[in-house]
Design a protein around this motif. Structure first.
Motif, PDB file in Angstrom:
ATOM      1  N   ALA A 171       0.830  -1.209   0.000  1.00 43.97           N
ATOM      2  CA  ALA A 171       0.000   0.000   0.000  1.00 43.97           C
ATOM      3  C   ALA A 171       0.861   1.253   0.000  1.00 43.97           C
ATOM      4  O   ALA A 171       0.573   2.228  -0.720  1.00 43.97           O
ATOM      5  CB  ALA A 171      -0.926  -0.012   1.215  1.00 43.97           C
ATOM      6  N   PHE A 172       1.941   1.259   0.787  1.00 44.42           N
ATOM      7  CA  PHE A 172       2.830   2.430   0.821  1.00 44.42           C
ATOM      8  C   PHE A 172       3.509   2.634  -0.522  1.00 44.42           C
ATOM      9  O   PHE A 172       3.631   3.770  -1.006  1.00 44.42           O
ATOM     10  CB  PHE A 172       3.875   2.263   1.914  1.00 44.42           C
ATOM     11  CG  PHE A 172       3.305   2.226   3.311  1.00 44.42           C
ATOM     12  CD1 PHE A 172       2.145   2.912   3.610  1.00 44.42           C
ATOM     13  CD2 PHE A 172       3.924   1.510   4.321  1.00 44.42           C
ATOM     14  CE1 PHE A 172       1.608   2.886   4.893  1.00 44.42           C
ATOM     15  CE2 PHE A 172       3.402   1.477   5.593  1.00 44.42           C
ATOM     16  CZ  PHE A 172       2.233   2.159   5.884  1.00 44.42           C
ATOM     17  N   LYS A 173       3.932   1.555  -1.150  1.00 49.91           N
ATOM     18  CA  LYS A 173       4.594   1.679  -2.453  1.00 49.91           C
ATOM     19  C   LYS A 173       3.620   2.176  -3.522  1.00 49.91           C
ATOM     20  O   LYS A 173       3.988   2.979  -4.383  1.00 49.91           O
ATOM     21  CB  LYS A 173       5.188   0.335  -2.851  1.00 49.91           C
ATOM     22  CG  LYS A 173       6.368  -0.099  -1.996  1.00 49.91           C
ATOM     23  CD  LYS A 173       6.883  -1.463  -2.409  1.00 49.91           C
ATOM     24  CE  LYS A 173       8.050  -1.908  -1.530  1.00 49.91           C
ATOM     25  NZ  LYS A 173       8.539  -3.268  -1.884  1.00 49.91           N
ATOM     26  N   GLN A 174       2.380   1.694  -3.466  1.00 45.84           N
ATOM     27  CA  GLN A 174       1.391   2.162  -4.431  1.00 45.84           C
ATOM     28  C   GLN A 174       1.100   3.647  -4.238  1.00 45.84           C
ATOM     29  O   GLN A 174       0.943   4.397  -5.210  1.00 45.84           O
ATOM     30  CB  GLN A 174       0.102   1.356  -4.302  1.00 45.84           C
ATOM     31  CG  GLN A 174      -0.939   1.698  -5.361  1.00 45.84           C
ATOM     32  CD  GLN A 174      -2.192   0.852  -5.235  1.00 45.84           C
ATOM     33  OE1 GLN A 174      -2.260  -0.044  -4.391  1.00 45.84           O
ATOM     34  NE2 GLN A 174      -3.185   1.130  -6.068  1.00 45.84           N
ATOM     35  N   ALA A 175       1.067   4.101  -2.985  1.00 51.05           N
ATOM     36  CA  ALA A 175       0.870   5.523  -2.718  1.00 51.05           C
ATOM     37  C   ALA A 175       2.020   6.343  -3.279  1.00 51.05           C
ATOM     38  O   ALA A 175       1.818   7.446  -3.807  1.00 51.05           O
ATOM     39  CB  ALA A 175       0.732   5.753  -1.224  1.00 51.05           C
ATOM     40  N   ALA A 176       3.244   5.825  -3.183  1.00 53.75           N
ATOM     41  CA  ALA A 176       4.396   6.529  -3.731  1.00 53.75           C
ATOM     42  C   ALA A 176       4.332   6.605  -5.252  1.00 53.75           C
ATOM     43  O   ALA A 176       4.742   7.604  -5.850  1.00 53.75           O
ATOM     44  CB  ALA A 176       5.682   5.838  -3.290  1.00 53.75           C
ATOM     45  N   ARG A 177       3.808   5.574  -5.881  1.00 55.11           N
ATOM     46  CA  ARG A 177       3.684   5.610  -7.336  1.00 55.11           C
ATOM     47  C   ARG A 177       2.606   6.599  -7.777  1.00 55.11           C
ATOM     48  O   ARG A 177       2.746   7.256  -8.796  1.00 55.11           O
ATOM     49  CB  ARG A 177       3.362   4.209  -7.868  1.00 55.11           C
ATOM     50  CG  ARG A 177       4.521   3.238  -7.814  1.00 55.11           C
ATOM     51  CD  ARG A 177       4.222   1.977  -8.626  1.00 55.11           C
ATOM     52  NE  ARG A 177       3.113   1.226  -8.043  1.00 55.11           N
ATOM     53  CZ  ARG A 177       3.243   0.265  -7.138  1.00 55.11           C
ATOM     54  NH1 ARG A 177       4.462  -0.063  -6.689  1.00 55.11           N
ATOM     55  NH2 ARG A 177       2.208  -0.371  -6.663  1.00 55.11           N
ATOM     56  N   ILE A 178       1.526   6.688  -7.005  1.00 59.12           N
ATOM     57  CA  ILE A 178       0.440   7.589  -7.375  1.00 59.12           C
ATOM     58  C   ILE A 178       0.848   9.038  -7.195  1.00 59.12           C
ATOM     59  O   ILE A 178       0.544   9.900  -8.035  1.00 59.12           O
ATOM     60  CB  ILE A 178      -0.818   7.260  -6.535  1.00 59.12           C
ATOM     61  CG1 ILE A 178      -1.370   5.898  -6.949  1.00 59.12           C
ATOM     62  CG2 ILE A 178      -1.881   8.338  -6.691  1.00 59.12           C
ATOM     63  CD1 ILE A 178      -2.525   5.422  -6.105  1.00 59.12           C
ATOM     64  N   GLU A 179       1.546   9.344  -6.100  1.00 62.30           N
ATOM     65  CA  GLU A 179       1.960  10.717  -5.803  1.00 62.30           C
ATOM     66  C   GLU A 179       3.447  10.718  -5.467  1.00 62.30           C
ATOM     67  O   GLU A 179       3.842  10.719  -4.301  1.00 62.30           O
ATOM     68  CB  GLU A 179       1.135  11.287  -4.653  1.00 62.30           C
ATOM     69  CG  GLU A 179       1.176  12.792  -4.570  1.00 62.30           C
ATOM     70  CD  GLU A 179       0.237  13.338  -3.513  1.00 62.30           C
ATOM     71  OE1 GLU A 179       0.013  14.570  -3.514  1.00 62.30           O
ATOM     72  OE2 GLU A 179      -0.266  12.554  -2.683  1.00 62.30           O
ATOM     73  N   PRO A 180       4.321  10.698  -6.478  1.00 55.20           N
ATOM     74  CA  PRO A 180       5.768  10.519  -6.236  1.00 55.20           C
ATOM     75  C   PRO A 180       6.392  11.629  -5.403  1.00 55.20           C
ATOM     76  O   PRO A 180       7.377  11.378  -4.700  1.00 55.20           O
ATOM     77  CB  PRO A 180       6.366  10.486  -7.655  1.00 55.20           C
ATOM     78  CG  PRO A 180       5.214  10.189  -8.564  1.00 55.20           C
ATOM     79  CD  PRO A 180       4.019  10.787  -7.915  1.00 55.20           C
TER      80      PRO A 180
END
Length: 904
Positions: free
Chosen positions: A725-734
């Motif tokens: 989930a944290f990695k996906q959040a980083a991809r969505i809002e780098p």
């Protein structure tokens, strides 16, 4: 009610007498030809509204309005077989024919099908009951329709009074223009006064209308409502609508030489008055922040300005071509510049406020709410197409058709008066209104072709104001405000009068010289009756009540007066102490009339569960949560009540939340997540948040929900899903530093994986995330490893990247704490002194600095810093005690050293 009906019928008879007398005179020249086309639709419309008030037998009412019969049968149990709620001494269960046993009645149908016929037994009247007492009118709330009819008749009387006054001939020539001139000048002065009051009220706002009156809906003064100009109105949209009726008239007076000036040399003073009025009106409309008012005012002003440009262009066409036309156009442009400049000078906050209002037009919930009101109004119209539900009764029945989710504010208007009229008066009422509008419009259109040059601009301005109001009615209900309706009526009558009484050569038609004493006497008597009836109305306006019902009799009276309202049934269920089945019946009726009210649905579900109807109770529980997916508005969703819910109840609540999420109701996902959080089901909470993130429409919101989901997964012990989930959040809002922080501090720091932490921080740096926060998170990993130098280096890097910010203090204190744990007290004191420079007024920092200096044997410096801390926090007994202990210790140490020197 009898008095109201008598007054209405008397006024109707007076109007009929007046029309008969006027129509009977055919050989006398009339000032306003063509009375019949106006009088007939107005009389038929009033007759239609009065017909809505007449009680009808069941068979006739079922033929005219089947849905009205079904509504009465639903809300008044036993109707039409018996007079429901007629005997307060009889319990509710006996009135509705329920047996005295612990059974659950069949729920009433929640739809009003137009073709559904009532049971044949309903047509048979029981012996001993008067059938007439069970007759019901087309209007579902006759009291509301009677009030609306009174206002309507008053407007009609005012319209014809302005149109035909005076009935005998004018004593002097050009009396027609004199009469219209005086009225229009008074209206201009009124507009100037009302606009000025609006501007002054906003500048010196104290939370009350006109600095004195607090509306019922407010309950108390609202000093925070100073962002929009209100004037003497509660709603700023209605304030703008009122000013838009007068704005074109003021603009025409500024641009044209009209008959409003009795002499040409007095035209300049009138133009100055009109310039001032236009400036004030423009400013007040702009500050009202009414988008419908802006559009209506723009259209009205455009009509007048176009007429001015066209007149200038045509008037100068024979004087040298285009060079004679340019000055006229420049004059109009100059007028607009003066008006705009004065408006901006008067209200310098207008550009910013207007920009913010326009940006919020599409995004704000109010825009979508109005579309929902219009859609739901169409459903009401489909069920009551012919005669409607009764003029003024929209607010009683609309909750039955309102789409979820539930809102705390009641919807009393459709925010589109044409749809509301169609719902209240049906196709018949709308057709009669269109008939009247066509008759008036055709008369004005014919009169425009013969008007002289000094009258035509005034009529164009009046038409523009009327058009602005008609346009704003597409989005609001300004004409339901008496001030707007009265002004609209007067302006329409003046426009018709000018078009009908003025010839092209400037002369005027003469009024017929017939005797009108008896007619005037009848009209005067009708007016007196209307005044008495109006004064006899309740001082507390509907739907406000002076007090809640305290007994069953009062609740029954409210049910009979307003059978479409749900709250009287709810009150009656609480006050009536008959059988449980009777109370459930009342709650079922209330739930069918207002299916989106969580208070009613929760009470209904509670009663069903107590009566053993578990399945029905769970269904109502699901619906209640669906229509209002909020934790705060349901008593069983409070933190102390949630653990007591059964498994079935939890499933029903979850189903309601899931339905709300599927319909994209605001707040549904966070509420369901909070529900599972209170139950300590972290995995379920995380799943809800992850699901909500995929439905979010903004990247920032998606990232925020994913971070919350990852935190919940960590609490559930699912580290892998949290990291995903944290990695996906980083991809969505780098560029957001939070996902990297969470990965480093909550995933990698417990693992003591410094290499992966450095890699994550580097990725964040490459994506332009905040380096200060990234280095702070990296320092936590070093601290977990016990690497003081690495943590110190990361913190120093963070401190260098963020000088002077509020994080400096926290960073410096973390450095000091890190040095204290490494027993480097001199370095700890150094960082604390830096922290003192950032926050020189903090007693706690000085105290911690004194402790570090004391540990490093710098007693003198420690005493000074401790004394400074005590001066900043004299009430802290711990600091004072520590200061005394340190003094004793130093004194004892000094005595011991002195004794040692004496012995030697």
């Amino acid at each position: 009610m009898i008095i109201q009906l008598a007054g209405l019928r008397l006024a109707s008879a007076a109007c009929d007498t007046l029309s008969a007398r006027l129509l009977a005179i055919e050989d006398t020249p009339q000032a306003f030809p063509g009375l019949r086309p106006l009088l007939m639709p107005a009389a038929f419309f009033i007759a239609l509204i009065l017909f809505q008030l007449i009680p009808l037998p069941f068979a006739l009412e079922r033929m005219l309005s089947p849905s009205t019969c079904h509504l009465y049968a639903t809300s008044l149990p036993g109707w039409p077989e018996r007079d429901s709620y007629s005997d307060p001494a009889v319990s509710g269960s006996r009135q509705v024919g329920l047996r005295e046993q612990n059974t659950v009645p069949v729920l009433p149908d929640r739809t009003f099908p137009t073709n559904q016929s009532h049971e044949a037994s309903a047509l048979r009247s029981p012996a001993g009951i008067d059938a007439i007492s069970r007759w019901r009118p087309i209007s579902i709330a006759p009291a509301l329709t009677g009030t609306a009819a009174l206002k309507l008749i008053a407007y009609c009387c005012l319209f014809f009074l302005v149109l035909f006054y005076p009935f005998p001939r004018y004593p002097r020539p050009l009396g027609e223009r004199r009469f219209c001139r005086r009225l229009l000048k008074i209206i201009l002065i009124m507009g100037l006064a009302v606009g000025s009051i609006g501007l002054l009220e906003q500048a010196f706002w104290n939370g009350a209308i006109l600095w004195l009156y607090v509306p019922y809906d407010w309950g108390q003064p609202q000093p925070g409502l100073d962002s929009r100009a209100l004037g003497p109105f509660v709603n700023p949209n209605h304030f703008a609508a009122y000013l838009n009726l007068i704005l074109p008239l003021a603009l025409a007076g500024a641009l044209f030489q009209t008959f409003l000036s009795r002499r040409r040399n007095s035209g300049d003073s009138l133009r100055l008055l009109c310039f001032g009025a236009v400036s004030i009106l423009f400013s007040a409309v702009a500050l009202s922040l009414s988008r419908g008012g802006w559009m209506g005012g723009f259209l009205a002003a455009s009509m007048v300005i176009w007429a001015a440009l066209l007149a200038r262009w045509r008037g100068q066409s024979g004087r040298g071509g285009i060079w004679w036309r340019i000055p006229g156009a420049l004059y109009v442009v100059l007028v607009l510049c003066i008006v705009a400049g004065s408006a901006l000078y008067t209200a310098p906050t207008v550009p910013t406020a207007v920009s913010a209002r326009l940006e919020a037009t599409i995004e704000e919930p109010d825009f979508y709410s109005r579309i929902g009101y219009w859609r739901d109004s169409l459903a009401l119209i489909r069920d009551f197409p012919a005669l409607g539900v009764g003029l003024g009764c929209f607010q009683d029945l609309f909750p039955r058709y309102q789409s979820p989710p539930w809102t705390a504010s009641s919807v009393r208007e459709a925010h589109n008066d044409y749809l509301e009229l169609l719902a209240e008066a049906g196709v018949a009422g709308l057709a009669l209104l269109l008939w009247f509008c066509l008759a008036a419009g055709s008369r004005i259109y014919r009169g425009l072709r013969t008007l002289p040059a000094e009258v035509l601009p005034v009529v164009v301005a009046l038409i523009a104001g009327l058009f602005a109001m008609a346009f704003q009615e597409l989005f609001d209900f300004a004409l339901q405000i008496p001030a707007n309706a009265v002004l609209f009526t007067i302006l329409l009558a003046i426009a018709l009068r000018l078009c009908g009484a003025t010839r092209g050569d400037g002369s005027e038609e003469s009024y017929p010289a017939f005797t009108v004493r008896r007619v005037a006497g009848g009209v005067g008597a009708a007016a007196m009756v209307l005044i008495v009836v109006a004064l006899g109305q309740d001082r507390t306006p509907y739907p406000y009540l002076p007090a809640l019902p305290r007994d069953a009799r009062t609740a029954q009276a409210l049910i009979r007066e307003h059978p479409a309202r749900s709250m009287p049934h709810l009150w009656y269920a609480a006050l009536e102490h008959g059988s449980a089945a009777g109370q459930i019946r009342e709650l079922a009726i209330a739930a069918s009339l207002d299916p989106n009210n969580p208070l009613i649905l929760d009470r209904y579900a509670q009663a069903l569960a107590a009566n053993g109807a578990t399945d029905s109770a769970l269904a109502e529980l699901t619906r209640s949560v669906f229509v209002n997916p909020s934790m705060a508005d349901h008593f069983y969703l409070q933190s102390d009540m949630i653990p007591w819910l059964s498994i079935e109840e939890r499933k029903a609540i979850d189903a309601g939340f899931q339905m709300a999420i599927a319909h994209k109701f605001n707040g549904a996902s966070p509420a369901l997540a909070a529900f599972w959080a209170d139950l300590h089901h972290d995995a379920a909470e995380a799943d809800v948040l992850a699901q909500a993130s995929s439905a979010a429409d903004q990247p920032s919101r998606q990232a925020e929900l994913l971070l919350q989901a990852g935190t919940a997964y960590l609490q559930a012990g699912e580290t892998a899903r949290a990291a995903a989930a944290f990695k996906q959040a980083a991809r969505i809002e780098p560029s957001n530093p939070k996902p990297y922080e969470y990965l480093v501090t909550q995933i990698l720091a417990p693992r003591r994986d410094i290499d992966s932490a450095r890699a994550v921080v580097q990725i964040g740096l490459n994506n332009d995330a905040d380096p200060f926060r990234l280095y702070l998170s990296l320092a936590q990993v070093y601290e977990r490893l016990g690497d003081v130098s690495g943590a110190e280096a990361a913190l120093l890097q963070a401190a260098r990247l963020n000088p002077g910010d509020r994080y400096d203090y926290d960073t410096l204190m973390r450095l000091a704490d890190l040095e204290i744990r490494a027993k480097h007290f001199d370095k700890a004191a150094f960082w604390m002194r830096q922290a003192v420079e950032v926050r020189p007024g903090s007693a706690e920092v000085l105290y911690q600095l004194a402790l570090a200096e004391e540990t490093d044997y710098e007693y003198g410096q420690a005493l000074r810093d401790l004394a400074r801390a005590i001066s900043l926090a004299p009430q802290d007994a711990g600091m004072r005690n520590h200061y005394r202990d340190m003094l004793r210790m130093i004194a004892a140490h000094s005595d011991h050293n002195h004794s040692s020197n004496v012995v030697r």
